[in-house]
Scaffold this motif. Structure first.
Motif, PDB file in Angstrom:
ATOM      1  N   ASP A  30       0.814  -1.222   0.000  1.00 39.80           N
ATOM      2  CA  ASP A  30       0.000   0.000   0.000  1.00 39.80           C
ATOM      3  C   ASP A  30       0.847   1.270   0.000  1.00 39.80           C
ATOM      4  O   ASP A  30       0.372   2.352   0.285  1.00 39.80           O
ATOM      5  CB  ASP A  30      -0.976  -0.011   1.176  1.00 39.80           C
ATOM      6  N   GLY A  31       2.120   1.136  -0.329  1.00 35.27           N
ATOM      7  CA  GLY A  31       3.036   2.265  -0.361  1.00 35.27           C
ATOM      8  C   GLY A  31       3.849   2.348   0.912  1.00 35.27           C
ATOM      9  O   GLY A  31       3.482   1.798   1.938  1.00 35.27           O
ATOM     10  N   GLY A  32       4.960   3.019   0.847  1.00 30.41           N
ATOM     11  CA  GLY A  32       5.836   3.140   1.998  1.00 30.41           C
ATOM     12  C   GLY A  32       6.692   1.899   2.186  1.00 30.41           C
ATOM     13  O   GLY A  32       6.750   1.015   1.316  1.00 30.41           O
ATOM     14  N   PHE A  33       7.334   1.844   3.337  1.00 29.89           N
ATOM     15  CA  PHE A  33       8.279   0.770   3.615  1.00 29.89           C
ATOM     16  C   PHE A  33       8.143   0.285   5.046  1.00 29.89           C
ATOM     17  O   PHE A  33       7.880   1.059   5.960  1.00 29.89           O
ATOM     18  CB  PHE A  33       9.723   1.252   3.390  1.00 29.89           C
ATOM     19  N   GLY A  34       8.346  -1.007   5.217  1.00 30.60           N
ATOM     20  CA  GLY A  34       8.529  -1.616   6.516  1.00 30.60           C
ATOM     21  C   GLY A  34      10.007  -1.957   6.624  1.00 30.60           C
ATOM     22  O   GLY A  34      10.759  -1.789   5.653  1.00 30.60           O
ATOM     23  N   PHE A  35      10.426  -2.465   7.777  1.00 27.58           N
ATOM     24  CA  PHE A  35      11.843  -2.724   7.974  1.00 27.58           C
ATOM     25  C   PHE A  35      12.055  -4.047   8.697  1.00 27.58           C
ATOM     26  O   PHE A  35      11.247  -4.458   9.524  1.00 27.58           O
ATOM     27  CB  PHE A  35      12.484  -1.580   8.776  1.00 27.58           C
ATOM     28  N   GLY A  36      13.159  -4.673   8.356  1.00 29.42           N
ATOM     29  CA  GLY A  36      13.553  -5.909   9.020  1.00 29.42           C
ATOM     30  C   GLY A  36      15.023  -5.849   9.351  1.00 29.42           C
ATOM     31  O   GLY A  36      15.762  -5.020   8.802  1.00 29.42           O
ATOM     32  N   VAL A  37      15.445  -6.733  10.229  1.00 32.85           N
ATOM     33  CA  VAL A  37      16.859  -6.815  10.580  1.00 32.85           C
ATOM     34  C   VAL A  37      17.299  -8.274  10.456  1.00 32.85           C
ATOM     35  O   VAL A  37      16.587  -9.185  10.889  1.00 32.85           O
ATOM     36  CB  VAL A  37      17.142  -6.255  11.996  1.00 32.85           C
TER      37      VAL A  37
END
Length: 162
Positions: A30-37
């Motif tokens: 849906d747009g934008g970004f999530g983050f992972g490590v």
């Protein structure tokens, strides 16, 4: 890939993409970004943090963890997720989580991590992830739904549910 030449011998190497603490930007549906490590290849912990750009948020280390799953090795790199920074693994990231397995023939459950497996009851598996390696697109779908408050409606989560 790139080649190194030492005294007439060519060695093909690839840039290491799975370094503990690498933060990846995950494009959301849906747009934008999530983050992972990156915890340890192939385990990635995904944060409950989203942003409009793929720049690593300054407060990413303090964000809660949404879920941790094993991810296909092609997820990090040109085709999918960019490495946007590196952090020390936050203390709230589980380094060696248990996953559950269910034998499709016997129906018996087991708990699994690394090369360790032990018998389990169904109740032991309730809050665990199924032992599966996720495609990047499936993680993107799941993280999009999680951040929108509808993770349990996600088709990939439902397909692997206990």
């Amino acid at each position: 890939m790139w080649a190194l030449c030492f005294r007439g011998r060519v060695s093909l190497t690839r840039a290491k993409r799975w370094t503990e603490g690498n933060v990846v930007a995950v494009p959301l549906e849906d747009g934008g970004f999530g983050f992972g490590v990156v915890v340890e290849e192939p385990l990635v912990a995904f944060f409950t943090r989203r942003a409009n750009t793929k720049e690593m948020p300054a407060d990413i280390s303090s964000a809660a963890i949404a879920f941790s799953v094993w991810v296909m090795n092609n997820a990090i790199g040109k085709a999918h997720w960019s490495i946007v920074g590196t952090i020390d693994l936050p203390s709230h990231v589980e380094l060696d989580p248990w996953f559950f397995k269910k034998d499709i023939i016997s129906g018996k459950y087991s708990l699994y991590r690394h090369l360790e497996e032990k018998p389990a009851l169904r109740d032991d598996c309730v809050n665990l992830e199924r032992a599966a390696v996720w495609e990047p697109e499936h993680v993107e779908s799941r993280l999009t739904d999680f951040l929108a408050g509808r993770e349990h409606q996600n088709k990939w989560v439902r397909s692997l549910a206990l």
